[in-house]
Design a protein around this motif. Structure first.
Motif, PDB file in Angstrom:
ATOM      1  N   MET A 259       0.837  -1.200   0.000  1.00 28.61           N
ATOM      2  CA  MET A 259       0.000   0.000   0.000  1.00 28.61           C
ATOM      3  C   MET A 259       0.875   1.254   0.000  1.00 28.61           C
ATOM      4  O   MET A 259       2.074   1.202   0.260  1.00 28.61           O
ATOM      5  N   VAL A 260       0.252   2.393  -0.255  1.00 29.21           N
ATOM      6  CA  VAL A 260       0.840   3.733  -0.180  1.00 29.21           C
ATOM      7  C   VAL A 260       2.131   3.797  -1.012  1.00 29.21           C
ATOM      8  O   VAL A 260       2.068   3.659  -2.223  1.00 29.21           O
ATOM      9  N   PHE A 261       3.308   3.971  -0.397  1.00 32.55           N
ATOM     10  CA  PHE A 261       4.532   4.178  -1.175  1.00 32.55           C
ATOM     11  C   PHE A 261       4.881   2.948  -2.007  1.00 32.55           C
ATOM     12  O   PHE A 261       5.491   3.060  -3.072  1.00 32.55           O
ATOM     13  N   TYR A 262       4.472   1.765  -1.542  1.00 29.84           N
ATOM     14  CA  TYR A 262       4.706   0.553  -2.332  1.00 29.84           C
ATOM     15  C   TYR A 262       3.956   0.631  -3.670  1.00 29.84           C
ATOM     16  O   TYR A 262       4.423   0.096  -4.680  1.00 29.84           O
TER      17      TYR A 262
ATOM     18  N   GLY B 251       7.862  15.042   4.402  1.00 28.92           N
ATOM     19  CA  GLY B 251       8.279  13.648   4.451  1.00 28.92           C
ATOM     20  C   GLY B 251       7.092  12.736   4.717  1.00 28.92           C
ATOM     21  O   GLY B 251       5.966  13.187   4.946  1.00 28.92           O
ATOM     22  N   LEU B 252       7.358  11.438   4.698  1.00 33.16           N
ATOM     23  CA  LEU B 252       6.342  10.429   4.978  1.00 33.16           C
ATOM     24  C   LEU B 252       6.815   9.601   6.161  1.00 33.16           C
ATOM     25  O   LEU B 252       7.921   9.054   6.144  1.00 33.16           O
ATOM     26  N   ASN B 253       5.965   9.522   7.187  1.00 32.59           N
ATOM     27  CA  ASN B 253       6.333   8.750   8.370  1.00 32.59           C
ATOM     28  C   ASN B 253       5.978   7.287   8.144  1.00 32.59           C
ATOM     29  O   ASN B 253       4.824   6.963   7.877  1.00 32.59           O
TER      30      ASN B 253
ATOM     31  N   LEU C  55      10.530  13.123   1.244  1.00 27.66           N
ATOM     32  CA  LEU C  55       9.876  12.591   0.050  1.00 27.66           C
ATOM     33  C   LEU C  55      10.785  12.597  -1.178  1.00 27.66           C
ATOM     34  O   LEU C  55      10.725  11.687  -2.005  1.00 27.66           O
ATOM     35  N   VAL C  56      11.615  13.617  -1.305  1.00 29.08           N
ATOM     36  CA  VAL C  56      12.524  13.666  -2.451  1.00 29.08           C
ATOM     37  C   VAL C  56      13.496  12.491  -2.388  1.00 29.08           C
ATOM     38  O   VAL C  56      13.731  11.789  -3.378  1.00 29.08           O
ATOM     39  N   LYS C  57      14.056  12.266  -1.196  1.00 29.31           N
ATOM     40  CA  LYS C  57      14.975  11.140  -1.023  1.00 29.31           C
ATOM     41  C   LYS C  57      14.247   9.815  -1.236  1.00 29.31           C
ATOM     42  O   LYS C  57      14.761   8.900  -1.901  1.00 29.31           O
TER      43      LYS C  57
ATOM     44  N   PRO D  19      -2.146  14.651  -2.179  1.00 26.67           N
ATOM     45  CA  PRO D  19      -2.326  15.451  -0.958  1.00 26.67           C
ATOM     46  C   PRO D  19      -1.224  15.235   0.069  1.00 26.67           C
ATOM     47  O   PRO D  19      -0.926  16.139   0.855  1.00 26.67           O
ATOM     48  N   TYR D  20      -0.603  14.051   0.079  1.00 27.39           N
ATOM     49  CA  TYR D  20       0.494  13.774   1.008  1.00 27.39           C
ATOM     50  C   TYR D  20       1.813  14.337   0.497  1.00 27.39           C
ATOM     51  O   TYR D  20       2.658  14.771   1.278  1.00 27.39           O
ATOM     52  N   LEU D  21       1.974  14.343  -0.825  1.00 29.53           N
ATOM     53  CA  LEU D  21       3.221  14.822  -1.411  1.00 29.53           C
ATOM     54  C   LEU D  21       3.360  16.341  -1.320  1.00 29.53           C
ATOM     55  O   LEU D  21       4.475  16.861  -1.378  1.00 29.53           O
ATOM     56  N   VAL D  22       2.252  17.044  -1.177  1.00 25.83           N
ATOM     57  CA  VAL D  22       2.307  18.512  -1.108  1.00 25.83           C
ATOM     58  C   VAL D  22       2.034  19.030   0.298  1.00 25.83           C
ATOM     59  O   VAL D  22       1.956  20.241   0.515  1.00 25.83           O
ATOM     60  N   SER D  23       1.909  18.144   1.275  1.00 31.35           N
ATOM     61  CA  SER D  23       1.594  18.548   2.644  1.00 31.35           C
ATOM     62  C   SER D  23       2.735  19.325   3.287  1.00 31.35           C
ATOM     63  O   SER D  23       3.888  19.258   2.855  1.00 31.35           O
ATOM     64  N   SER D  24       2.405  20.015   4.383  1.00 31.21           N
ATOM     65  CA  SER D  24       3.421  20.694   5.181  1.00 31.21           C
ATOM     66  C   SER D  24       4.249  19.655   5.936  1.00 31.21           C
ATOM     67  O   SER D  24       3.769  18.561   6.235  1.00 31.21           O
ATOM     68  N   ALA D  25       5.469  20.007   6.239  1.00 26.24           N
ATOM     69  CA  ALA D  25       6.350  19.106   6.982  1.00 26.24           C
ATOM     70  C   ALA D  25       5.927  19.038   8.441  1.00 26.24           C
ATOM     71  O   ALA D  25       5.582  20.064   9.049  1.00 26.24           O
ATOM     72  N   LYS D  26       5.916  17.821   8.999  1.00 28.99           N
ATOM     73  CA  LYS D  26       5.614  17.653  10.420  1.00 28.99           C
ATOM     74  C   LYS D  26       6.336  16.424  10.944  1.00 28.99           C
ATOM     75  O   LYS D  26       6.741  15.545  10.191  1.00 28.99           O
ATOM     76  N   GLU D  27       6.507  16.379  12.261  1.00 22.50           N
ATOM     77  CA  GLU D  27       7.069  15.218  12.926  1.00 22.50           C
ATOM     78  C   GLU D  27       6.191  14.903  14.141  1.00 22.50           C
ATOM     79  O   GLU D  27       5.320  15.698  14.510  1.00 22.50           O
TER      80      GLU D  27
END
Length: 374
Positions: free
Chosen positions: A218-221, A249-251, A284-286, A329-337
């Motif tokens: 799912m998702v990034f896969y 990024g994506l957690n 996300l770029v990496k 929507p995830y690729l353009v989101s604001s950065a958060k941790e």
């Protein structure tokens, strides 16, 4: 001890089932694991569970014990979640109820909204309303992404914010409303509860046994799968532009880690909400670079978000009219941790570095990103 588990045939639910059975055996607990599972196609619920307990991806510890002994811990209720009969109530008296079943669908299409709501929020309400009289505690498995569009550092409490989070799709919204219902209803009833929220789930990372295994991609896969097959279908790779916020990024968190945390904390009275997440999100770029290098697709570019985006070629069109529109929507989101102080004190969080992420994609590629359907 009695534990009810929904979603035992799912990506995370199956790992939770393994951990509970291991808990019963290793701690010599006289336990009963009650699984609400449907028969599917030509397989009964029992056959589906036995397949999960005797396959090549079943933990070796459980395989060594054998089906006969494991089945003694298990009681199966073969039915839909919204059709459990009243006489089930006597079976679950005093049980912990772990509700892991859910319908993961990141679609932004309006036509899917009602089904996503019904499969997540509506069924959660039915379960809790029907069985709260009998159970000891209700544990709801949510998603860290019910935090919605946020920036900065996200804490474990999503329900005393002073504002309603802005959600990116119907799935996030349905899970958030399910959480809120669980919290408010259980408080009104005086029923102990927990809300445990994994982020994006990836393959196994703890130990060497079946490392990187995951039963559904799912998702990034899915992005990796799309461009892996695209690279094989065409002789000349067409340029694909990814609309992306380079800072975000994506957690991502390992499925076996999530399951171990859930089984470690479900009896704890001091935890009501917990995000089960990585220390740091993968840029996300990496991440995109690692995926494309591994699947062999090199003709791509990263562009900023724009209100007018016209497709330049067939591959770009196919991507954006399938998984791309749901991932955007995830690729353009604001950065958060996420604040992981409490989580790391429970069980040390595994580090998803570049090499490990690449191995996750390689594992999927070697298995043709084929889901395991039980």
């Amino acid at each position: 001890m009695k534990i009810i588990l929904t979603g035992a045939t799912g990506v995370l639910g199956s790992q939770i089932m393994y951990e509970i059975l291991e808990l019963f055996v290793k701690e010599s607990i006289e336990g009963k694991l009650i699984l609400i599972v449907r028969g599917k196609k030509k397989k009964t619920a029992l056959e589906r569970i036995n397949q999960l307990l005797s396959s090549s991806y079943t933990p070796q510890f459980l395989r060594d014990i054998g089906l006969e002994k494991l089945d003694a811990y298990i009681e199966i209720v073969d039915t839909d979640l919204d059709a459990v009969e009243e006489n089930f109530s006597t079976t679950i008296e005093g049980a912990y109820f772990i509700h892991s079943a859910g319908y993961v669908n990141l679609s932004t299409d309006e036509e899917h909204r009602e089904k996503i709501f019904e499969e997540n929020t509506k069924i959660t309400k039915i379960i809790l309303n029907n069985f709260h009289h009998f159970i000891k505690k209700f544990i709801y498995i949510g998603t860290a992404f019910s935090s919605g569009e946020r920036s900065g550092l996200v804490e474990n409490d999503f329900h005393n914010l002073g504002f309603i989070p802005k959600h990116r799709n119907a799935y996030e919204n349905a899970k958030f409303h399910s959480e809120n219902f669980v919290a408010q209803r259980c408080k009104a009833l005086g029923l102990p509860f927990q809300i445990l929220r994994p982020s994006v789930i990836c393959g196994k990372m703890l130990g060497d046994e079946n490392r990187y295994f995951i039963s559904k991609y799912m998702v990034f896969y899915l992005l990796a799968k799309f461009f892996y097959f695209a690279s094989q279908r065409i002789t000349e790779q067409e340029n694909v532009r990814f609309i992306m916020n380079k800072e975000t990024g994506l957690n991502i968190i390992a499925v076996d880690y999530v399951a171990k945390v859930i089984v470690s904390v479900f009896r704890r009275e001091d935890i009501q909400q917990l995000n089960i997440v990585s220390h740091k999100s993968l840029n996300l770029v990496k991440g995109l670079q690692l995926i494309m290098d591994e699947v062999g697709y090199s003709n791509y570019a990263i562009v900023p978000n724009t209100p007018h985006f016209e497709y330049h070629n067939i591959t770009e069109k196919l991507y954006y009219e399938s998984i791309g529109k749901h991932l955007k929507p995830y690729l353009v989101s604001s950065a958060k941790e996420y604040n992981t102080t409490l989580l790391n004190s429970i069980l040390e969080i595994p580090i998803l570095d570049d090499e490990t992420f690449t191995q996750m994609i390689r594992y999927g590629k070697l298995n043709n990103f084929r889901d395991i359907n039980v």
